[in-house]
Design an enzyme around this catalytic site. Sequence first.
Site, PDB file in Angstrom:
ATOM      1  N   CYS A 198      -2.123   9.519   2.270  1.00 45.05           N
ATOM      2  CA  CYS A 198      -1.706   8.972   0.997  1.00 45.05           C
ATOM      3  C   CYS A 198      -2.998   9.345   0.009  1.00 45.05           C
ATOM      4  O   CYS A 198      -2.709   9.341  -1.335  1.00 45.05           O
ATOM      5  CB  CYS A 198      -1.387   7.469   0.901  1.00 45.05           C
ATOM      6  N   GLU A 249       0.752  -1.215   0.007  1.00 45.73           N
ATOM      7  CA  GLU A 249      -0.022  -0.156   0.125  1.00 45.73           C
ATOM      8  C   GLU A 249       0.865   1.454  -0.130  1.00 45.73           C
ATOM      9  O   GLU A 249       1.489   1.553   1.015  1.00 45.73           O
ATOM     10  CB  GLU A 249      -0.889  -0.017   1.445  1.00 45.73           C
TER      11      GLU A 249
END
Length: 508
Positions: free
Chosen positions: A266, A232
């Site tokens: 993010c 991720e």
Amino acid sequence: MVLVAVNPATGERIEEIEETDIGKVQTFYENSRRAFSRWSGLSLDERLGYFRRLKKVMAEAMDEIAKTVSLDTGKVPTDALVSDVMPTIESIEFVLKHAKKSLSPQKVKTPLLLFGKTSCVEYMPRGVVLVISPWNYPLQLAMVPAVSALAGGNTVILKPSEVTPLVGKLIESLFQRAGFPEHVLQVAHGGKEVGSAFVNGKPDYIFFTGSVKTGKIIQKAAAEHLIPTTLELGGKDPFIVFADANLERAAKGAVWAAFTNCGQVCMSAERIFVEKSVFPEFVERLKEETRSLVLGQGEDADIGSMTFPGQKEIVREHVLDALARGAKFETGEHPDRWTEDSLFVKPMVMTNVPLDAKIMKEETFGPVLPVVPFETEEEAVKLANDTEYGLNASVWSNDLERARRVAAKLVSGAVVINDAVISVANPHLPFGGAKNSGIGRYHGKDGLRIFCHEKALVIDRGRLKREVQWYPYKGTYPLFLRLFQSYFGERKNWFAFFQSFLRLMKRN
Ligand code: ADP
């Protein structure tokens, strides 16, 4: 060696935490493998009992957890509570409600050739899962993968970020308070050397959240032993505003999505694209909303400090690069005026930003929002997709058909229409990225299954003395041809089908 926990908002040293000795990596794995044989031997219901207690412990300790996250990261308590603690508790609830259905054997259809047999898929834990997590959402990004792996019967070694060691310790303590058996979850404290040593210790699965750079290092090391991974990584998420959108809501949404957690997200709004006809009006709204934000540390503050001094320097570099290329501040302070010994940075809105500026290309991870106009739907899609990343995106329009059309064209792990970021907060939805944003997905039922070997099971009751496709082959070729062509051909020929079927069966 010790890790020093520092409150980034004040610079105050809070605590020293002993780093895990690299010489102990093997002991961690041995303990984990021993715990695995017991933990994986429990029934799912027995394991879920521990999760029920963990949920209760966390619900009761929400304030303590949020305050610890806030102290360790500099984020305001509301950000810690809403975006770190609450989604973690939701994900435990998801496990409690859905693990049984997701991880129980799933019966599937059996094809013609395997007539008479039963087929199903079973989920078998992989073993020891190594979770390496970052500092921006130190609770959620460590606990959600850990909990998902544990549900399937794996044991976990967690290596939290060295930047937020207090939360790492807190997670250890939460599992202890919930009464989890010894070594089912172990926490290894330290930085990249410790992380790297654990990667080389040959776990059965690696779940990594962090930078693209580290993700690639880990993927290479994992490839050496064919260790499966989920990565991720970063994002440079587009936020597209069409002229027909609810502009007031879109501006408030953009400011929240860009500046929550001081932009260290993010999947924050990192590139805003606004239809030209409403561009000036929208920029005015962004300025107004941004200027109203309160910087501070208390429960009523909107924006806390940045977490990691190195990140402030990246933000500075990106802002100076944009300014050097002709970008204009709509609001915010020139980096020359930033207070040197503080991690508080006033949120910035910038226009006139060239598309090749670092701020449009690389992950800035800070409180700065570049805004760019577009003229057509096609141009908006092209601009949004012009990135190495593909984690999340946001589309704003009152015409939902158009919003869906645009969403379908975005190369992105998730798209949120008339809102932003929040797809991550629905544990039923998959989470993960395209392109450099990562490999794999978690959350949802597949987020539990990734930590398990998918085992295909075919069951025959063992009554016939042989199978039709076994030896001897003599005489079977034309019968198989006729069987399949009469069934799968242009028109079904039931007579030919049953005749060849019976002849094949008779050979038994
Ligand atoms: P971020 O800046 O978002 O924290 P990093 O990729 O630097 O991203 O770090 C994420 C996590 O990866 C942290 O827990 C860090 O200690 C760990 N880490 C960094 N480098 C390595 C490495 N080479 N091997 C294993 N873990 C690493």
